[in-house]
Design a protein around this motif. Structure first.
Motif, PDB file in Angstrom:
ATOM      1  N   GLU A 117      -3.828   2.476  26.566  1.00 20.12           N
ATOM      2  CA  GLU A 117      -4.529   1.796  25.598  1.00 20.12           C
ATOM      3  C   GLU A 117      -3.738   1.733  24.245  1.00 20.12           C
ATOM      4  OE1 GLU A 117      -5.852   5.869  25.458  1.00 20.12           O
ATOM      5  OE2 GLU A 117      -5.437   4.502  27.089  1.00 20.12           O
ATOM      6  N   LYS A 118      -2.921   2.612  24.047  1.00 18.92           N
ATOM      7  CA  LYS A 118      -2.201   2.587  22.819  1.00 18.92           C
ATOM      8  C   LYS A 118      -0.805   2.247  22.947  1.00 18.92           C
ATOM      9  CE  LYS A 118      -2.394   5.856  19.788  1.00 18.92           C
ATOM     10  NZ  LYS A 118      -2.760   7.293  19.377  1.00 18.92           N
ATOM     11  N   LYS A 119      -0.190   2.042  24.207  1.00 23.57           N
ATOM     12  CA  LYS A 119       1.222   1.956  24.820  1.00 23.57           C
ATOM     13  C   LYS A 119       2.010   2.744  23.866  1.00 23.57           C
ATOM     14  CE  LYS A 119       0.407  -3.177  25.580  1.00 23.57           C
ATOM     15  NZ  LYS A 119       0.814  -4.284  25.257  1.00 23.57           N
ATOM     16  N   VAL A 120       1.637   4.274  24.276  1.00 24.99           N
ATOM     17  CA  VAL A 120       2.617   5.060  23.711  1.00 24.99           C
ATOM     18  C   VAL A 120       2.543   6.322  24.818  1.00 24.99           C
ATOM     19  CG1 VAL A 120       2.239   4.511  21.174  1.00 24.99           C
ATOM     20  CG2 VAL A 120       0.639   6.356  22.320  1.00 24.99           C
ATOM     21  N   LEU A 121       3.641   7.130  24.720  1.00 24.00           N
ATOM     22  CA  LEU A 121       3.750   8.437  25.237  1.00 24.00           C
ATOM     23  C   LEU A 121       3.592   9.338  23.938  1.00 24.00           C
ATOM     24  CD1 LEU A 121       7.013   7.970  27.607  1.00 24.00           C
ATOM     25  CD2 LEU A 121       4.627   7.543  28.162  1.00 24.00           C
TER      26      LEU A 121
ATOM     27  N   LYS B 101      12.608   4.817  16.538  1.00 18.84           N
ATOM     28  CA  LYS B 101      11.294   4.583  16.054  1.00 18.84           C
ATOM     29  C   LYS B 101      10.158   5.299  16.622  1.00 18.84           C
ATOM     30  CE  LYS B 101      12.295  -0.739  16.016  1.00 18.84           C
ATOM     31  NZ  LYS B 101      11.795  -1.925  16.741  1.00 18.84           N
ATOM     32  N   LEU B 102      10.908   6.640  16.812  1.00 16.90           N
ATOM     33  CA  LEU B 102       9.830   7.855  17.220  1.00 16.90           C
ATOM     34  C   LEU B 102       9.237   8.194  16.106  1.00 16.90           C
ATOM     35  CD1 LEU B 102      12.173   9.869  19.739  1.00 16.90           C
ATOM     36  CD2 LEU B 102      10.543   8.346  20.230  1.00 16.90           C
TER      37      LEU B 102
ATOM     38  N   ILE C 183      21.592   3.266  25.557  1.00 21.63           N
ATOM     39  CA  ILE C 183      21.021   4.130  24.686  1.00 21.63           C
ATOM     40  C   ILE C 183      19.619   4.076  24.213  1.00 21.63           C
ATOM     41  CG2 ILE C 183      23.470   4.157  23.780  1.00 21.63           C
ATOM     42  CD1 ILE C 183      22.775   2.201  21.565  1.00 21.63           C
ATOM     43  N   HIS C 184      18.855   3.769  25.268  1.00 23.78           N
ATOM     44  CA  HIS C 184      17.301   3.661  25.140  1.00 23.78           C
ATOM     45  C   HIS C 184      16.672   5.060  25.197  1.00 23.78           C
ATOM     46  CE1 HIS C 184      18.150  -0.584  24.626  1.00 23.78           C
ATOM     47  NE2 HIS C 184      18.557  -0.548  25.659  1.00 23.78           N
ATOM     48  N   ALA C 185      17.121   6.075  25.729  1.00 21.71           N
ATOM     49  CA  ALA C 185      16.531   7.272  25.870  1.00 21.71           C
ATOM     50  C   ALA C 185      15.862   7.550  24.464  1.00 21.71           C
ATOM     51  CB  ALA C 185      17.271   8.299  26.607  1.00 21.71           C
ATOM     52  N   ARG C 186      16.872   7.129  23.362  1.00 20.89           N
ATOM     53  CA  ARG C 186      16.404   7.962  22.061  1.00 20.89           C
ATOM     54  C   ARG C 186      15.139   7.284  21.472  1.00 20.89           C
ATOM     55  NH1 ARG C 186      21.763   5.950  19.432  1.00 20.89           N
ATOM     56  NH2 ARG C 186      22.621   6.654  21.338  1.00 20.89           N
ATOM     57  N   SER C 187      14.545   6.221  22.174  1.00 20.45           N
ATOM     58  CA  SER C 187      13.244   5.714  21.925  1.00 20.45           C
ATOM     59  C   SER C 187      12.138   6.088  22.704  1.00 20.45           C
ATOM     60  CB  SER C 187      13.432   4.019  21.972  1.00 20.45           C
ATOM     61  OG  SER C 187      13.181   3.663  23.483  1.00 20.45           O
TER      62      SER C 187
ATOM     63  N   PHE D  45      12.292   9.661  23.876  1.00 20.20           N
ATOM     64  CA  PHE D  45      12.347  11.189  23.491  1.00 20.20           C
ATOM     65  C   PHE D  45      13.515  11.457  22.624  1.00 20.20           C
ATOM     66  CE2 PHE D  45      14.438  10.881  27.291  1.00 20.20           C
ATOM     67  CZ  PHE D  45      15.610  11.737  27.322  1.00 20.20           C
ATOM     68  N   PRO D  46      13.222  12.572  21.714  1.00 17.46           N
ATOM     69  CA  PRO D  46      14.333  12.985  20.845  1.00 17.46           C
ATOM     70  C   PRO D  46      15.607  13.691  21.752  1.00 17.46           C
ATOM     71  CG  PRO D  46      12.604  14.296  20.350  1.00 17.46           C
ATOM     72  CD  PRO D  46      12.197  13.150  21.235  1.00 17.46           C
ATOM     73  N   CYS D  47      16.783  13.069  21.767  1.00 10.46           N
ATOM     74  CA  CYS D  47      17.552  13.770  22.401  1.00 10.46           C
ATOM     75  C   CYS D  47      19.247  13.560  21.903  1.00 10.46           C
ATOM     76  CB  CYS D  47      17.648  13.068  23.835  1.00 10.46           C
ATOM     77  SG  CYS D  47      17.829  11.246  23.844  1.00 10.46           S
ATOM     78  N   GLN D  48      20.150  14.242  22.540  1.00  6.09           N
ATOM     79  CA  GLN D  48      21.281  14.030  22.549  1.00  6.09           C
ATOM     80  C   GLN D  48      21.408  12.680  23.306  1.00  6.09           C
ATOM     81  OE1 GLN D  48      23.199  18.092  22.861  1.00  6.09           O
ATOM     82  NE2 GLN D  48      23.475  18.064  20.731  1.00  6.09           N
ATOM     83  N   ASP D  49      21.516  11.778  22.842  1.00  4.56           N
ATOM     84  CA  ASP D  49      21.677  10.251  23.753  1.00  4.56           C
ATOM     85  C   ASP D  49      23.104   9.909  24.023  1.00  4.56           C
ATOM     86  OD1 ASP D  49      20.644   8.364  25.166  1.00  4.56           O
ATOM     87  OD2 ASP D  49      19.874   7.367  23.548  1.00  4.56           O
TER      88      ASP D  49
END
Length: 617
Positions: A26-30, A54-55, A139-143, A145-149
């Motif tokens: 409903e919020k379109k978020v994880l 944008k996290l 390079i979309h993993a960083r959107s 979860f926070p990571c060493q992308d």
């Protein structure tokens, strides 16, 4: 290090991730937490830097003590594709060289996260339940979860994922269980757990949630999809276990335990994505005759070249894709014959020529090892790393002169660099070391290494492919090109009675290389003779529509619009939009179609189409 990442893994490097997240449609978020276990590699270092985009970072704490830690999200350049750095100050007890760091980040994704596509129920086949899938490469993993992308960092991971009770969650990992829980609003929730024991880079973390069913298609494989598609997918991919056995014969043992396939909704932007244990596949490969299963051969090959041995940065992407195309065609050659391998190589060369032509205004991106400083890897994406890389390996195999010996080299390369990342220099050093006797004998003296690796445009030479399998396609193509208007009535269905779908794809690909484009009279005659409008195979349909649009056949423009509205695979939609946009008669149609369909496309697809249609600011 990696020009596309803020992280500094040479100072502090992540080793394991644990997700505890809830999928909120409903919020379109994880929403949830990520526990990171890292190692501080320098006694002079007191920080861990993670990539974000944008996290919403809610808190950072010591996972063992619960004490809050200092952190800062650095300001984001709105025009940069790289997001922002999350800088976490490590406690003084973690400042020793080799000291373990264990922290937890509470966070939430943005509804506009580029890695996550949220589909409303009406956008699915079943029309009843919502759906989401992720796409983290490059390079979309960083959107998400926070990571060493950066592909230079590989971690194991585990996860607990909470989803609505009627849905199923899948990840690029081994499922370890699921159970039902009740939410605060008394609604049913289900928790799925996963474990990935083989270290992987961030771009291979994947999640899909939907009303999914599975069918077992082999000892180690199942196919997943919505129930309306799953049986046709099981038929299409029935020989996956055979393909897996052939791949092991070429590359060595399969280390990932399971090889499942998930057929995604049509908006998936790629032909496939090699997520470990769970390959994502476009529904456009469901041809009904198993003629497009080379996509599975490609993604399966990534289990060794890309996932097990990984390019160190995206500047060395050809080490993922060039090797994988090479192995894919080895598999096809084993399963069918060597002629089939050469057939696909010849088709690949045409794709390379088209990519080089498309990059005429950014010719530096046609280098096998491009400089990506300040460049979004998505903007550099093309057939070049796939086909130029594969052509280089084919060329070197021909110089070695012994297919069996070259496959032994391939096994040595995988064994040497498995679980690691590799640069082009490391690859070249290993290659010349392995073939040191041939090198000493001057076998490779003719190789223009700089031209192949760093030169722009087409390679210094074209490998000697066996054209026997495509001669009939070439002959028919030349007959059409040479035909005068008076000779057009000489063509008939008999011309293609012995052609299979691969031959038709090759024939149309040859015609697409013609400059100027094939004229409208010939294209209309071709339709009368071969009824190409009737073909459902996406690869045939794509090339035929391109040929018609390039010829300026206005009656077909609406068919092209229908095709780009049915699916969002970039291989298909980007060239067709470019063709429509190139014609003055269809330019407005291209723009209006894109604006109406943009909400349905994946973020990556929409972003690249904006570039193609000159809509970027």
């Amino acid at each position: 290090m990696d020009p596309n990442s803020f992280s500094e893994p040479d100072l502090c490097i992540c080793k394991h991730l644990h997700f505890n997240i809830e999928v909120l449609f409903e919020k379109k978020v994880l929403h949830g937490s990520l526990r990171l276990q890292a190692v501080n590699k320098s006694s002079n270092n007191n920080r861990l830097i993670l990539d974000t985009n944008k996290l919403k970072i809610l808190s950072v704490s010591d996972a063992k003590t619960g004490h809050h830690m200092q952190w800062e999200v650095q300001p984001m350049n709105s025009k940069s594709p790289f997001g922002s750095a999350l800088v976490i100050t490590l406690p003084s007890s973690s400042s020793r060289d080799g000291e373990a760091v264990d922290l937890e980040v509470l966070y939430e994704t943005s509804p506009e996260a580029s890695a996550v596509q949220w589909l409303a129920a009406e956008q699915t086949v079943g029309k009843t339940h919502p759906y989401l899938f992720t796409q983290c490469q490059a390079i979309h993993a960083r959107s998400m979860f926070p990571c060493q992308d950066t592909p230079s960092v590989k971690t194991t991971y585990s996860a607990e994922v909470i989803v609505p009770g009627e849905l199923t969650a899948l990840m690029s990992a081994i499922p370890t269980g699921n159970h039902v829980v009740s939410g605060n609003d008394k609604s049913s929730r289900k928790v799925f757990t996963f474990e990935q024991k083989v270290p992987i880079p961030s771009y291979l973390v994947a999640l899909a949630v939907g009303a999914l069913e599975s069918r077992q298609i082999g000892a180690r494989s199942s196919v997943w999809s919505e129930k309306e598609v799953v049986d046709s997918a099981a038929y299409e991919f029935a020989h996956t276990e055979d393909m897996l056995n052939v791949a092991e014969g070429i590359c060595g043992p399969y280390v990932w335990e399971k090889y499942d396939l998930l057929v995604l909704p049509p908006s998936f932007p790629y032909g496939g994505m090699e997520n470990p244990c769970l390959t994502f596949v476009t529904p456009t490969v469901l041809a009904g005759d198993r003629s497009l299963v080379n996509v599975v051969a490609h993604e399966l090959s990534h289990s060794w070249t890309g996932n097990l041995v990984t390019n160190h940065t995206w500047e060395h992407f050809w080490l993922n894709e060039g090797f994988t195309v090479f192995v894919e065609r080895k598999i096809m050659g084993r399963m069918f014959d060597e002629k089939m391998r050469h057939f696909h190589c010849i088709g690949g060369w045409k794709a390379l020529v088209n990519s080089v032509n498309d990059f005429k205004d950014a010719i530096h991106l046609t280098s096998l090892v491009p400089n990506l400083e300040g460049i979004d890897p998505d903007d550099a994406f093309s057939s070049v790393p796939y086909e130029k890389g594969s052509a280089l390996l084919f060329y070197l195999e021909c110089l070695v002169g012994d297919h069996d010996q070259f496959e032994l080299y391939l096994r040595s390369y995988i064994e040497t660099f498995k679980y690691k990342t590799v640069t082009t220099d490391q690859w070249k050093h290993h290659f010349l070391t392995y073939f040191h006797k041939q090198a000493e004998q001057g076998v490779f003296s003719e190789v223009d290494w700089d031209g192949w690796l760093f030169g722009h445009g087409l390679p210094p030479c074209k490998p000697a492919y066996n054209t026997a399998g495509v001669d009939a396609c070439t002959d028919l193509c030349q007959k059409w090109i040479a035909a005068s208007d008076e000779q057009l009535d000489s063509f008939s269905p008999e011309d293609i009675k012995d052609f299979n779908s691969h031959h038709l794809i090759e024939f149309l690909s040859l015609l697409l290389l013609e400059k100027p484009p094939v004229d409208i009279a010939k294209v209309k005659t071709m339709q009368c003779a071969y009824n190409l409008h009737s073909y459902k195979n996406a690869e045939i349909r794509f090339r035929w529509l391109r040929l018609c649009v390039k010829a300026g056949w206005e009656d077909v423009f609406s068919m092209a619009v229908t095709f780009v509205s049915e699916q969002g695979r970039m291989k298909f939609v980007r060239p067709l939009y470019r063709d429509l946009y190139a014609h003055e008669k269809s330019r407005a149609l291209a723009l209006s179609t894109f604006h109406s369909l943009k909400p349905l496309y994946h973020h990556i697809t929409a972003n690249m189409l904006e570039k193609d249609l000159d809509l970027r600011q």
